[in-house]
Design a protein around this motif. Sequence first.
Motif, PDB file in Angstrom:
ATOM      1  N   TYR A   1       0.932  -1.415  -0.026  1.00 17.02           N
ATOM      2  CA  TYR A   1       0.159   0.003   0.001  1.00 17.02           C
ATOM      3  C   TYR A   1       0.849   1.294   0.112  1.00 17.02           C
ATOM      4  CZ  TYR A   1      -3.696  -3.298   1.289  1.00 17.02           C
ATOM      5  OH  TYR A   1      -4.644  -4.160   1.340  1.00 17.02           O
ATOM      6  N   ARG A   2       2.212   1.305   0.585  1.00 17.56           N
ATOM      7  CA  ARG A   2       2.794   2.261   0.520  1.00 17.56           C
ATOM      8  C   ARG A   2       4.163   2.078   0.330  1.00 17.56           C
ATOM      9  NH1 ARG A   2       1.063   4.077   6.704  1.00 17.56           N
ATOM     10  NH2 ARG A   2       0.405   2.196   6.794  1.00 17.56           N
TER      11      ARG A   2
ATOM     12  N   ARG B   1       1.862   7.397  -0.151  1.00 18.05           N
ATOM     13  CA  ARG B   1       0.747   6.359  -0.429  1.00 18.05           C
ATOM     14  C   ARG B   1       0.562   6.255  -1.808  1.00 18.05           C
ATOM     15  NH1 ARG B   1      -3.927   5.814   3.647  1.00 18.05           N
ATOM     16  NH2 ARG B   1      -2.639   6.433   5.705  1.00 18.05           N
TER      17      ARG B   1
END
Length: 70
Positions: free
Chosen positions: A35-36, A49
């Motif tokens: 996700y990041r 992000r």
Amino acid sequence: MRSFLLIASAILAFGATMTVESTDANAVVCARGVYRAGCAGARGAVVVRRPPVVACRWVWVGGVKVRRCV
């Protein structure tokens, strides 16, 4: 004399190793997650992000085919 030669050869081997295996002196570490993504360096850390994935599909609205993106 034997100890002098032993010490001199150890210093020579250490110097040769440092010459051959020299690496960059930057201390930046980056990683990519699901996700990041983030990087950590000498002045702090940054976390970014990933943008959401845009999904488009065709739907019928009032008898007209329309493309909707979410």
